[in-house]
Design a protein around this motif. Structure first.
Motif, PDB file in Angstrom:
ATOM      1  N   ASN A  80     -21.440 -14.779  52.350  1.00  0.00           N
ATOM      2  CA  ASN A  80     -20.999 -13.756  51.389  1.00  0.00           C
ATOM      3  C   ASN A  80     -22.000 -13.494  50.272  1.00  0.00           C
ATOM      4  N   GLU A  81     -23.074 -14.284  50.213  1.00  0.00           N
ATOM      5  CA  GLU A  81     -24.069 -14.165  49.131  1.00  0.00           C
ATOM      6  C   GLU A  81     -23.420 -14.337  47.760  1.00  0.00           C
ATOM      7  N   ALA A  82     -22.366 -15.108  47.715  1.00  0.00           N
ATOM      8  CA  ALA A  82     -21.669 -15.427  46.462  1.00  0.00           C
ATOM      9  C   ALA A  82     -20.701 -16.556  46.752  1.00  0.00           C
ATOM     10  N   PHE A  83     -20.278 -17.204  45.686  1.00  0.00           N
ATOM     11  CA  PHE A  83     -19.300 -18.290  45.833  1.00  0.00           C
ATOM     12  C   PHE A  83     -17.907 -17.709  45.654  1.00  0.00           C
ATOM     13  N   THR A  84     -17.217 -17.530  46.754  1.00  0.00           N
ATOM     14  CA  THR A  84     -15.874 -16.929  46.701  1.00  0.00           C
ATOM     15  C   THR A  84     -14.823 -17.966  47.083  1.00  0.00           C
ATOM     16  N   TRP A  85     -14.569 -18.129  48.385  1.00  0.00           N
ATOM     17  CA  TRP A  85     -13.532 -19.064  48.836  1.00  0.00           C
ATOM     18  C   TRP A  85     -13.917 -20.521  48.614  1.00  0.00           C
ATOM     19  N   SER A 121      -4.887 -32.886  37.496  1.00  0.00           N
ATOM     20  CA  SER A 121      -3.990 -31.813  37.943  1.00  0.00           C
ATOM     21  C   SER A 121      -4.137 -30.576  37.052  1.00  0.00           C
ATOM     22  N   LEU A 122      -4.252 -30.799  35.746  1.00  0.00           N
ATOM     23  CA  LEU A 122      -4.413 -29.672  34.831  1.00  0.00           C
ATOM     24  C   LEU A 122      -5.724 -28.935  35.086  1.00  0.00           C
ATOM     25  N   ILE A 123      -6.802 -29.684  35.299  1.00  0.00           N
ATOM     26  CA  ILE A 123      -8.101 -29.053  35.579  1.00  0.00           C
ATOM     27  C   ILE A 123      -8.041 -28.269  36.895  1.00  0.00           C
ATOM     28  N   LEU A 124      -7.402 -28.858  37.915  1.00  0.00           N
ATOM     29  CA  LEU A 124      -7.279 -28.179  39.202  1.00  0.00           C
ATOM     30  C   LEU A 124      -6.494 -26.876  39.067  1.00  0.00           C
ATOM     31  N   LEU A 125      -5.350 -26.937  38.424  1.00  0.00           N
ATOM     32  CA  LEU A 125      -4.514 -25.750  38.306  1.00  0.00           C
ATOM     33  C   LEU A 125      -5.154 -24.698  37.401  1.00  0.00           C
ATOM     34  N   PHE A 126      -5.831 -25.154  36.356  1.00  0.00           N
ATOM     35  CA  PHE A 126      -6.528 -24.200  35.473  1.00  0.00           C
ATOM     36  C   PHE A 126      -7.633 -23.479  36.252  1.00  0.00           C
ATOM     37  N   GLY A 127      -8.394 -24.247  37.047  1.00  0.00           N
ATOM     38  CA  GLY A 127      -9.456 -23.624  37.822  1.00  0.00           C
ATOM     39  C   GLY A 127      -8.921 -22.648  38.858  1.00  0.00           C
ATOM     40  N   LEU A 128      -7.870 -23.020  39.565  1.00  0.00           N
ATOM     41  CA  LEU A 128      -7.305 -22.129  40.586  1.00  0.00           C
ATOM     42  C   LEU A 128      -6.785 -20.841  39.965  1.00  0.00           C
ATOM     43  N   ASP A 129      -6.121 -20.956  38.802  1.00  0.00           N
ATOM     44  CA  ASP A 129      -5.602 -19.745  38.155  1.00  0.00           C
ATOM     45  C   ASP A 129      -6.729 -18.908  37.567  1.00  0.00           C
ATOM     46  N   THR A 130      -7.776 -19.561  37.063  1.00  0.00           N
ATOM     47  CA  THR A 130      -8.907 -18.817  36.503  1.00  0.00           C
ATOM     48  C   THR A 130      -9.686 -18.090  37.591  1.00  0.00           C
ATOM     49  N   HIS A 132      -8.563 -16.822  40.067  1.00  0.00           N
ATOM     50  CA  HIS A 132      -7.745 -15.681  40.499  1.00  0.00           C
ATOM     51  C   HIS A 132      -7.810 -14.546  39.488  1.00  0.00           C
ATOM     52  N   GLU A 133      -8.823 -14.586  38.635  1.00  0.00           N
ATOM     53  CA  GLU A 133      -9.097 -13.541  37.636  1.00  0.00           C
ATOM     54  C   GLU A 133      -7.985 -13.419  36.610  1.00  0.00           C
ATOM     55  N   GLY A 134      -7.618 -14.545  36.042  1.00  0.00           N
ATOM     56  CA  GLY A 134      -6.645 -14.496  34.968  1.00  0.00           C
ATOM     57  C   GLY A 134      -5.774 -15.725  34.940  1.00  0.00           C
ATOM     58  N   LEU A 135      -5.154 -15.962  33.781  1.00  0.00           N
ATOM     59  CA  LEU A 135      -4.226 -17.083  33.620  1.00  0.00           C
ATOM     60  C   LEU A 135      -2.808 -16.524  33.677  1.00  0.00           C
ATOM     61  N   ASP A 136      -2.313 -16.355  34.885  1.00  0.00           N
ATOM     62  CA  ASP A 136      -0.989 -15.747  35.060  1.00  0.00           C
ATOM     63  C   ASP A 136       0.128 -16.776  34.985  1.00  0.00           C
ATOM     64  N   TRP A 137      -0.084 -17.941  35.583  1.00  0.00           N
ATOM     65  CA  TRP A 137       0.992 -18.920  35.665  1.00  0.00           C
ATOM     66  C   TRP A 137       0.616 -20.283  35.090  1.00  0.00           C
TER      67      TRP A 137
END
Length: 237
Positions: A80-85, A121-130, A132-137
């Protein structure tokens, strides 16, 4: 003081002829205390052997994690020439590696284990939500639920130690902690869905506490003593 080895008479000084039989008496050092035989110190080699095995397994797993993370980043960038998944997968793998570190017994304190796993757990969840282009949950759901779980776990262990709780009471306090945690999670999920009704929440909370309280009362006062002892022996309570 010495004795004549030939006739057995007691003499005043060493290294002199016996006054009775003129036998030469060897010099004896009285300051040297007799050595007492001691039992060998008992040592259990199993914990040290288990620790070495766990260390080797953890090092091997750490190398696998490093190789896996590097490969996923490389493959993702090549395709992908970028870090996505790869951001999601690698963050999850590194979080699992961190939890594995605590699971292998490198940290002995219960409080530090709970706090460490909560931070991971907080770092993992913060990274996953970030990612996703935003802190929704993360702020309304993940943060209060993880922090509440850690606080309840620390309070549970503190109460167990402070009150010296043993036997069936440990199970009773555990069920109470689980019910409180369920109430805590239910409250924030309802708040996030804009369905918070204080009266309904109190009713649901009471219905959750009622069966646990009844079971605890029955186990404490209604269960026959022989059954209690049998269960305690079975589960080492």
């Amino acid at each position: 003081m010495a004795y004549c080895p030939k006739c057995g008479i007691r003499v005043e000084k060493d290294n002199q002829p016996c006054p009775l039989c003129s036998f030469h008496i060897p010099k004896v050092n009285e300051t040297v205390a007799a050595e007492t035989k001691k039992f060998p110190k008992a040592a259990n080699p199993y914990p040290a052997h288990l620790r070495r095995v766990l260390n080797r397994i953890f090092v091997f797993v750490s190398l696998l994690v490093f190789v896996a993370v590097s490969l996923m980043f490389y493959i993702n960038y090549e395709i992908n020439e970028a870090f996505t998944w790869s951001r999601y997968s690698n963050l999850s793998v590194l979080a699992g590696w961190g939890i594995l570190y605590f699971s292998f017994g490198y940290v002995q304190s219960y409080y530090k284990v709970i706090i460490g796993i909560a931070l991971i757990s907080l770092i993992l969840l913060f990274g996953l939500d970030t990612f996703h282009e935003g802190l929704d949950w993360y702020v309304p759901l993940a943060f209060p639920i993880v922090v509440g779980t850690a606080v309840i776990g620390i309070c549970y262990w503190s109460v167990i130690r402070a009150l010296s709780v043993r036997g069936f009471n440990v199970i009773g306090f555990f069920f109470i902690a689980v019910v409180i945690l369920s109430m805590w999670i239910n409250f924030f999920i309802s708040s996030h869905q804009d369905e918070t009704d204080l009266l309904s929440w109190l009713i649901v909370t009471g219905l959750q506490l009622l069966p646990v309280s009844l079971v605890m009362v029955y186990v404490k006062y209604g269960l026959p003593e022989r059954i209690k002892q049998k269960i305690a022996r079975k589960f080492h309570l």
